[in-house]
Design an enzyme around this catalytic site. Sequence first.
Site, PDB file in Angstrom:
ATOM      1  N   SER A 171      -3.573  65.969 100.550  1.00 54.11           N
ATOM      2  CA  SER A 171      -3.141  66.813  99.427  1.00 54.11           C
ATOM      3  C   SER A 171      -3.808  68.196  99.424  1.00 54.11           C
ATOM      4  O   SER A 171      -3.119  69.195  99.165  1.00 54.11           O
ATOM      5  CB  SER A 171      -3.397  66.099  98.101  1.00 54.11           C
ATOM      6  N   LYS A 213      -5.979  55.482  89.315  1.00 56.35           N
ATOM      7  CA  LYS A 213      -4.680  55.826  88.715  1.00 56.35           C
ATOM      8  C   LYS A 213      -4.463  55.204  87.328  1.00 56.35           C
ATOM      9  O   LYS A 213      -3.740  55.761  86.516  1.00 56.35           O
ATOM     10  CB  LYS A 213      -3.537  55.425  89.659  1.00 56.35           C
ATOM     11  N   ASP A 216       5.295  59.796  91.631  1.00 52.84           N
ATOM     12  CA  ASP A 216       5.576  59.010  92.845  1.00 52.84           C
ATOM     13  C   ASP A 216       7.034  58.536  92.926  1.00 52.84           C
ATOM     14  O   ASP A 216       7.681  58.670  93.965  1.00 52.84           O
ATOM     15  CB  ASP A 216       4.657  57.785  92.924  1.00 52.84           C
ATOM     16  N   ALA A 261       7.789  44.382  93.759  1.00 59.39           N
ATOM     17  CA  ALA A 261       7.896  44.509  92.297  1.00 59.39           C
ATOM     18  C   ALA A 261       6.565  44.954  91.714  1.00 59.39           C
ATOM     19  O   ALA A 261       6.265  44.699  90.549  1.00 59.39           O
ATOM     20  CB  ALA A 261       8.342  43.177  91.695  1.00 59.39           C
ATOM     21  N   ASN A 279      11.496  40.232  95.598  1.00 62.56           N
ATOM     22  CA  ASN A 279      10.045  40.223  95.724  1.00 62.56           C
ATOM     23  C   ASN A 279       9.560  38.824  96.084  1.00 62.56           C
ATOM     24  O   ASN A 279      10.208  37.839  95.736  1.00 62.56           O
ATOM     25  CB  ASN A 279       9.420  40.639  94.372  1.00 62.56           C
ATOM     26  N   THR A 284       7.105  37.156  94.883  1.00 56.75           N
ATOM     27  CA  THR A 284       6.984  36.396  93.636  1.00 56.75           C
ATOM     28  C   THR A 284       8.214  36.713  92.785  1.00 56.75           C
ATOM     29  O   THR A 284       8.294  37.800  92.192  1.00 56.75           O
ATOM     30  CB  THR A 284       5.691  36.794  92.889  1.00 56.75           C
ATOM     31  N   GLY A 340       7.426  57.313 104.685  1.00 57.61           N
ATOM     32  CA  GLY A 340       6.890  57.759 103.400  1.00 57.61           C
ATOM     33  C   GLY A 340       6.406  59.201 103.343  1.00 57.61           C
ATOM     34  O   GLY A 340       5.918  59.644 102.298  1.00 57.61           O
ATOM     35  N   GLN A 360       6.218  64.072  95.972  1.00 56.75           N
ATOM     36  CA  GLN A 360       5.389  63.797  94.785  1.00 56.75           C
ATOM     37  C   GLN A 360       4.436  64.963  94.560  1.00 56.75           C
ATOM     38  O   GLN A 360       4.137  65.337  93.418  1.00 56.75           O
ATOM     39  CB  GLN A 360       4.668  62.438  94.860  1.00 56.75           C
TER      40      GLN A 360
HETATM   41  P1  ATR Z   1       1.529  48.724  94.395  1.00 58.72           P
HETATM   42  O1  ATR Z   1       1.068  49.352  93.122  1.00 58.72           O
HETATM   43  O2  ATR Z   1       1.069  49.440  95.639  1.00 58.72           O
HETATM   44  O3  ATR Z   1       2.999  48.471  94.410  1.00 58.72           O
HETATM   45  P2  ATR Z   1       0.905  46.004  93.683  1.00 58.72           P
HETATM   46  O4  ATR Z   1       1.238  46.291  92.266  1.00 58.72           O
HETATM   47  O5  ATR Z   1      -0.315  45.206  93.989  1.00 58.72           O
HETATM   48  O6  ATR Z   1       0.748  47.342  94.513  1.00 58.72           O
HETATM   49  O7  ATR Z   1       2.182  45.322  94.357  1.00 58.72           O
HETATM   50  C1  ATR Z   1       2.181  44.913  95.672  1.00 58.72           C
HETATM   51  C2  ATR Z   1       3.588  44.491  96.070  1.00 58.72           C
HETATM   52  O8  ATR Z   1       3.559  44.110  97.446  1.00 58.72           O
HETATM   53  C3  ATR Z   1       4.087  43.277  95.317  1.00 58.72           C
HETATM   54  O9  ATR Z   1       5.494  43.358  95.237  1.00 58.72           O
HETATM   55  C4  ATR Z   1       3.656  42.136  96.232  1.00 58.72           C
HETATM   56  O10 ATR Z   1       4.374  40.953  96.068  1.00 58.72           O
HETATM   57  P3  ATR Z   1       3.892  39.826  95.002  1.00 58.72           P
HETATM   58  O11 ATR Z   1       4.363  40.317  93.655  1.00 58.72           O
HETATM   59  O12 ATR Z   1       4.551  38.596  95.423  1.00 58.72           O
HETATM   60  O13 ATR Z   1       2.385  39.777  95.102  1.00 58.72           O
HETATM   61  C5  ATR Z   1       3.964  42.745  97.567  1.00 58.72           C
HETATM   62  N1  ATR Z   1       3.232  42.130  98.670  1.00 58.72           N
HETATM   63  C6  ATR Z   1       1.924  42.280  98.973  1.00 58.72           C
HETATM   64  N2  ATR Z   1       1.605  41.589 100.069  1.00 58.72           N
HETATM   65  C7  ATR Z   1       2.755  40.971 100.479  1.00 58.72           C
HETATM   66  C8  ATR Z   1       3.102  40.104 101.567  1.00 58.72           C
HETATM   67  N3  ATR Z   1       2.175  39.743 102.473  1.00 58.72           N
HETATM   68  N4  ATR Z   1       4.385  39.684 101.671  1.00 58.72           N
HETATM   69  C9  ATR Z   1       5.329  40.060 100.771  1.00 58.72           C
HETATM   70  N5  ATR Z   1       5.069  40.873  99.729  1.00 58.72           N
HETATM   71  C10 ATR Z   1       3.797  41.329  99.581  1.00 58.72           C
END
Ligand code: ATR
Length: 275
Positions: free
Chosen positions: A17, A66, A102, A126, A149, A151, A235, A242
């Site tokens: 930046s 943040k 962002d 998500a 996602n 989860t 990215g 951003q």
């Molecule tokens: P950020 O703010 O960078 O988006 P975050 O809020 O921690 O970080 O979110 C991470 C995202 O990456 C989530 O969607 C997470 O999925 P889960 O909600 O199931 O945790 C996803 N993620 C991280 N590691 C992953 C993996 N090994 N496989 C699939 N999804 C992953």
Amino acid sequence: MKKWYAVIGDPIAHSLSPFMHDLWFEEHGIDATYIPIHVQPFELENAFHSMKALGVSGFNITLPHKQSIIPFLDKLDETAVIMNAVNTVTYNGRQYIGWNTDGDGFVRSLSAQPITRNEKVLVIGAGGAARGIAFALKRADFTDVTITNRTHRRAVELANDCGSSALTLKEAEAALSDFSIIIQTTSVGLAKDEALPISLERVSTGSLVADIIYNPLETPFLKAAKEKNCTILNGVGMFVYQGAIAFEKWTGIQPDTEKMIQIITEKLGGNYVNR
Ligand code: ATR
């Protein structure tokens, strides 16, 4: 008097930046500078008060501050409320206002591609980044957005919040050929040997596949998409836009983003490593 801007984070040494904003200040003959400041979490409050006392004109915030900066600010823009995270602070002479550029940064980068707003978009992830992007897509009038996602519950929550729909990863993999824009927002891909967040087996040739990661420039996900003859978008554009939105808020000037994307890409094409 010379104005000053900053980015605070921990770590901060490798942030691009300062390079980007200083170049834009120079290009526009603005008497200002932009400095990286290493702030550890326990020093955040002190650092913010010191920056105020020293007359900072605006600043960016990166990891891990943040969210923790929020209690110190006077006001939050809707973009920051939605993401519960701030990456840009402006000062209007009375109030320090938190924004999050962002999501809109990503959507501007996407919109620079030859796409239309009624294409079917799949957002993978998500978390915070996905949330910012999903809402920014809605603000920009993308009409058909689906979230998937690992989860599933989080995908459903985000989809409900922003008025889109949700699929499980398995459902999304099976229906992948329906989507012509696929956006990867998870942290998978930062480490070289990580698996893909979703199988690209059924992706349609010619789809646009985007990743919000810019270092490495080509994540395993983008490599796999390229092998499937998709158009790929890394990215760098999101990073530059951003910053450009922050720059516009601070100065009222729209900087040259296309040239900056080239410069940053070249900078990252060498052996630049920031983690
Ligand atoms: P950020 O703010 O960078 O988006 P975050 O809020 O921690 O970080 O979110 C991470 C995202 O990456 C989530 O969607 C997470 O999925 P889960 O909600 O199931 O945790 C996803 N993620 C991280 N590691 C992953 C993996 N090994 N496989 C699939 N999804 C992953």
